[in-house]
Design an enzyme around this catalytic site. Structure first.
Site, mmCIF file in Angstrom:
data_model
loop_
_atom_site.group_PDB
_atom_site.id
_atom_site.type_symbol
_atom_site.label_atom_id
_atom_site.label_comp_id
_atom_site.label_asym_id
_atom_site.label_seq_id
_atom_site.Cartn_x
_atom_site.Cartn_y
_atom_site.Cartn_z
ATOM 1 N N ARG A 112 36.825 43.535 36.127
ATOM 2 C CA ARG A 112 38.276 43.807 36.216
ATOM 3 C C ARG A 112 38.515 44.051 37.683
ATOM 4 N NH1 ARG A 112 38.770 48.125 31.230
ATOM 5 N NH2 ARG A 112 38.238 46.603 29.454
ATOM 6 N N ASP A 123 41.623 46.058 40.050
ATOM 7 C CA ASP A 123 42.737 46.868 39.783
ATOM 8 C C ASP A 123 44.186 46.418 40.536
ATOM 9 O OD1 ASP A 123 41.330 48.970 38.629
ATOM 10 O OD2 ASP A 123 40.789 49.812 40.400
ATOM 11 N N TYR A 128 31.922 42.554 47.212
ATOM 12 C CA TYR A 128 33.255 43.113 47.558
ATOM 13 C C TYR A 128 33.250 43.309 48.983
ATOM 14 C CZ TYR A 128 34.489 43.869 42.717
ATOM 15 O OH TYR A 128 34.729 43.707 41.392
ATOM 16 N N ARG A 179 35.968 51.941 46.494
ATOM 17 C CA ARG A 179 37.291 52.760 47.057
ATOM 18 C C ARG A 179 36.746 54.124 47.392
ATOM 19 N NH1 ARG A 179 42.386 51.178 43.427
ATOM 20 N NH2 ARG A 179 43.280 52.899 44.681
#
Length: 244
Positions: free
Chosen positions: A49, A51, A107, A194
């Site tokens: 997933r 966000d 990422y 994050r």
């Protein structure tokens, strides 16, 4: 027949990847397009997933259908909005699973250390403070390896009890005013990247060190890390099905 698809999307207008009632999601847009093409209800399974506001170059999903296509990639894209594009879509073994077969993910997080850029605001964190990327790279050493990342994510223990993950590599690079942090790991939990990026930014400001990050991690406590950064700077680059 099972298909494996790679999709790229701009996450700005969406409430995230996952389908949610009465909310705009990337998954819902793709399922609607596929169901229209296949003339039957089609459900897709994503590799993970993202966000709200997070972007992707290489999200992966799979789906099953009996319908045959001459050019399925072009057909799906004809039904999708311009901020979602299927990069490739090919038949795979019925045993293939986009999530469980994934070996590692890449990422990137982009930080603008220069003046606020309104054009860039949805695609890079507008920090506006210069950072020492060498200090960030040094601090990142504390995050590389196999650790319990309970302190560096927001996933509840009653949701996922095992919060041990392996990060293979972190690279901090600068190009002009933009600082990019690349993460390669076997899996990431909610807000994990994050929160780690927030900690590395503090290291880049000279406020914390690798030892401080190790201390936060060692607490294995959801209240131990107060650092987080906005979703806009985060990109899912690649999901690989071969060993790192």
């Amino acid at each position: 027949m099972r298909y494996k698809a790679i999709v790229s999307y701009d996450g700005t207008a969406y409430q995230g990847w996952q389908k949610q009632p009465d909310k705009n999601s990337v998954q819902a847009k793709i399922e609607t397009a596929l169901s229209r093409l296949c003339r039957q209800s089609v459900k897709i399974t994503g590799a993970g997933r993202t966000d709200k506001g997070v972007h992707a170059f290489g999200q992966v999903f799979h789906f099953d259908t009996d319908k045959e296509f001459k050019d399925i990639t072009k057909s799906i894209n004809s039904q999708l909005p311009e901020d979602i594009r299927i990069v490739s879509c090919k038949p795979v073994s019925d045993e293939f699973h986009s999530r469980y077969d994934a070996k590692w993910k890449h990422y990137s997080y982009i930080i603008n250390t220069g003046k606020f850029n309104p054009i860039q605001r949805n695609y890079a964190y507008q920090l506006g403070i210069d950072l020492d990327e060498e200090k960030m790279q040094e601090a990142a050493k504390a995050l590389v390896g196999t650790h319990d990342f309970s302190s560096f994510n927001a996933t509840r223990k009653d949701e996922i009890e095992d919060q041990v993950r392996t990060i293979y590599k972190i690279e901090v690079k600068r190009r002009g005013s933009l600082v990019t942090v690349d993460y390669y790991g076997d899996g990431f939990l909610r807000y994990m990247i994050r929160m780690m990026t927030g900690a590395l930014i503090e290291a880049g400001k000279g406020k914390i060190t690798a030892e401080d990050i190790q201390n936060i991690m060692g607490k294995m406590d959801k209240t131990a890390c107060n650092y987080n950064v906005p979703a806009c700077g985060l990109y899912l680059i690649e999901i690989s099905y071969t060993n790192f």
